[in-house]
Scaffold this active site. Sequence first.
Site, PDB file in Angstrom:
ATOM      1  CG  ASP A 157     114.514  77.986 -56.572  1.00 36.53           C
ATOM      2  OD1 ASP A 157     114.103  78.964 -57.225  1.00 36.53           O
ATOM      3  OD2 ASP A 157     113.786  77.334 -55.818  1.00 36.53           O
ATOM      4  CG  ASN A 158     111.979  75.337 -58.740  1.00 39.25           C
ATOM      5  OD1 ASN A 158     112.574  74.826 -57.797  1.00 39.25           O
ATOM      6  ND2 ASN A 158     110.850  76.002 -58.588  1.00 39.25           N
ATOM      7  NE  ARG A 161     113.711  65.976 -57.041  1.00 40.72           N
ATOM      8  CZ  ARG A 161     113.375  67.265 -56.939  1.00 40.72           C
ATOM      9  NH1 ARG A 161     112.332  67.734 -57.574  1.00 40.72           N
ATOM     10  NH2 ARG A 161     114.078  68.067 -56.173  1.00 40.72           N
ATOM     11  CG  ASP A 174     105.622  70.902 -42.696  1.00 40.12           C
ATOM     12  OD1 ASP A 174     106.272  70.976 -43.762  1.00 40.12           O
ATOM     13  OD2 ASP A 174     104.434  70.549 -42.656  1.00 40.12           O
ATOM     14  N   GLY A 179     114.937  72.430 -48.043  1.00 39.94           N
ATOM     15  CA  GLY A 179     114.270  72.640 -46.760  1.00 39.94           C
ATOM     16  C   GLY A 179     113.444  71.446 -46.331  1.00 39.94           C
ATOM     17  NE  ARG A 180     108.861  70.556 -50.061  1.00 38.83           N
ATOM     18  CZ  ARG A 180     107.738  70.354 -50.667  1.00 38.83           C
ATOM     19  NH1 ARG A 180     106.847  69.539 -50.149  1.00 38.83           N
ATOM     20  NH2 ARG A 180     107.450  70.969 -51.795  1.00 38.83           N
ATOM     21  CG  ASP A 208     111.802  71.577 -57.620  1.00 40.84           C
ATOM     22  OD1 ASP A 208     112.253  70.434 -57.403  1.00 40.84           O
ATOM     23  OD2 ASP A 208     112.110  72.560 -56.939  1.00 40.84           O
ATOM     24  NE  ARG A 216     118.016  72.310 -56.341  1.00 41.57           N
ATOM     25  CZ  ARG A 216     116.744  71.936 -56.293  1.00 41.57           C
ATOM     26  NH1 ARG A 216     115.800  72.715 -56.787  1.00 41.57           N
ATOM     27  NH2 ARG A 216     116.397  70.798 -55.718  1.00 41.57           N
ATOM     28  CE  LYS A 250     109.467  68.241 -53.699  1.00 38.60           C
ATOM     29  NZ  LYS A 250     109.432  68.526 -55.147  1.00 38.60           N
TER      30      LYS A 250
HETATM   31  P1  AMP Z   1     109.752  74.957 -54.091  1.00 39.88           P
HETATM   32  O1  AMP Z   1     108.670  75.965 -54.194  1.00 39.88           O
HETATM   33  O2  AMP Z   1     109.279  73.555 -53.814  1.00 39.88           O
HETATM   34  O3  AMP Z   1     110.717  75.020 -55.244  1.00 39.88           O
HETATM   35  O4  AMP Z   1     110.572  75.330 -52.768  1.00 39.88           O
HETATM   36  C1  AMP Z   1     111.155  76.579 -52.559  1.00 39.88           C
HETATM   37  C2  AMP Z   1     111.944  76.542 -51.273  1.00 39.88           C
HETATM   38  O5  AMP Z   1     111.098  76.331 -50.150  1.00 39.88           O
HETATM   39  C3  AMP Z   1     113.002  75.451 -51.193  1.00 39.88           C
HETATM   40  O6  AMP Z   1     114.089  75.964 -50.484  1.00 39.88           O
HETATM   41  C4  AMP Z   1     112.300  74.369 -50.417  1.00 39.88           C
HETATM   42  O7  AMP Z   1     113.197  73.489 -49.785  1.00 39.88           O
HETATM   43  C5  AMP Z   1     111.499  75.180 -49.412  1.00 39.88           C
HETATM   44  N1  AMP Z   1     110.309  74.449 -48.942  1.00 39.88           N
HETATM   45  C6  AMP Z   1     109.191  74.180 -49.633  1.00 39.88           C
HETATM   46  N2  AMP Z   1     108.305  73.505 -48.869  1.00 39.88           N
HETATM   47  C7  AMP Z   1     108.869  73.334 -47.665  1.00 39.88           C
HETATM   48  C8  AMP Z   1     108.451  72.706 -46.446  1.00 39.88           C
HETATM   49  N3  AMP Z   1     107.266  72.136 -46.308  1.00 39.88           N
HETATM   50  N4  AMP Z   1     109.315  72.740 -45.410  1.00 39.88           N
HETATM   51  C9  AMP Z   1     110.520  73.326 -45.512  1.00 39.88           C
HETATM   52  N5  AMP Z   1     110.959  73.919 -46.613  1.00 39.88           N
HETATM   53  C10 AMP Z   1     110.155  73.943 -47.689  1.00 39.88           C
HETATM   54 MG    MG Z   2     112.254  74.016 -55.819  1.00 41.31          MG
END
Ligand code: AMP
Ligand code: MG
Length: 484
Positions: A248-249, A171, A120, A87-88, A258, A178, A108
Amino acid sequence: MNFDNSYERLGEAFHEKRRPEPVRDPRLFLWNSRLAERLMISNELRLDPVVRAQAFSGNSMIPGSEPIATAYAGHQFGHFVPQLGDGRAHLLGEVKDRSGRRWDIQLKGSGRTAFSRGGDGRCALGPAVREFIMSEAMNALGVPTARSLAVVTTGETVFRERPLPGAVVTRVAASHLRIGTFQYFAARNDRQALKTLCDYTIARHFPEVADEGENPYVPLIGKVIERQIRLVVEWMRVGFIHGVMNTDNTALSGETIDYGPCAMMGTYDPQTVYSSIDKTGRYAFGNQPEILHWNMARFIETLLPLIHADQNKAVDQVGPVVAAFPGQFEQAFTKMMGKKLGLTPFKPEDRELIRSVLDRFKEKRLDYTATFDLLTQSVRSEAAASQMKSELGHCFDLWQQRLGEQHADAHEIQAMMRQHNPVVIPRNHHVEQVIQDCEQTGKATSAEKFLQVLRSPYEELAQTSGYQDLPGDGDEHYQTFCGT
Ligand code: AMP
Ligand code: MG
């Protein structure tokens, strides 16, 4: 850079083609020159910080890169989410290093994608610096991990609980496959994509199972488990708490990925949790082996349709593999602990000694790293031995007795212990202080100083002692946040 983007070629079911969103004023904040060297990054990129800032913020496209956001699902805190995805983050592509190994290069914080949901697409400087420091520290400690090549500040503000400076972190990982990637296709009953993904994973990470005939998927499971056990045993060795071991991590490559709410355990206690969102302690230090087992079961589930058309028969085939996990983990764990204690060769009876030493650590609320460091010193230092004797009591005598039965001399025992017991780790209060300093000054000086020490975690450099102090409250009130 020498790109060869095999994941992009898997087709559109696997990703969204998407360019990073440009940022206002990219400036190079941290750069990993040793890693750059290994990746054979071209001189044009390496030598000019302005060019690097443009490239590793996503503002300019590096020739050969084909940016994508990858699709994946995942169990978050035990609950299945059928679509997560980058998502980012943008996978710029894959490059081969000097020895021919393939690496993913991923940005990232590089903007929104089809998977951003409400987010965002951005990353704040603090979490980017944290990822850089923690991954470099883990790598130097000898723990398999994704690496960080760069942190670039964006000149933009990101809004979390408060306005924060934005950044993009680059990264570098053996891959970003995953468990959640497998779950994404399993949840869609897309057997063909699942097979493509599996065969891709085998070719990229486990080529040795490709020769296992018609159905390499059961041996694949065995190899994946082996690598994951090695990883989490290493976390347990250095006191690392991942904090968000969602499926997913969990990377199939067996690397730590992550670095969100991760932290290092100070005072030894298996129940230690620092992440503010982990209300039930699901991902506590001592739960990590059990969670890994659970995650492995989720991975195996996704493969059932490939293992046998009759699902009952497939379950019969993998059942013993799942059941063997706890014993397999315990064996790897005790062997590692045996090395921390200098026990060589390891004997099955040593389990009891290990258990009593850890129980004593917990009862006396001893610092995990500092105590193992002192124990290492105590092999050849009277002063350290007497301090350890007063902390560990009868356990210390039992341990000394056990060492006395070995053929190895004190030098050898100490050398072995030192390989497994660091003198310095990225202690939480130092990580926080460095991040704060970076945010306030806009300069990376304190991070660079810290990294210099963390890159030699088994050696006492002149500056090391500045980072060995224990947190005042034993980190009792320390909290980490998801960094999103
Ligand atoms: P994470 O907790 O970093 O493993 O992220 C979990 C999910 O949320 C993943 O699909 C990320 O891509 C999404 N995500 C986390 N932060 C953001 C952000 N600021 N904008 C868009 N997607 C996010
Ligand atoms: Mg993640």
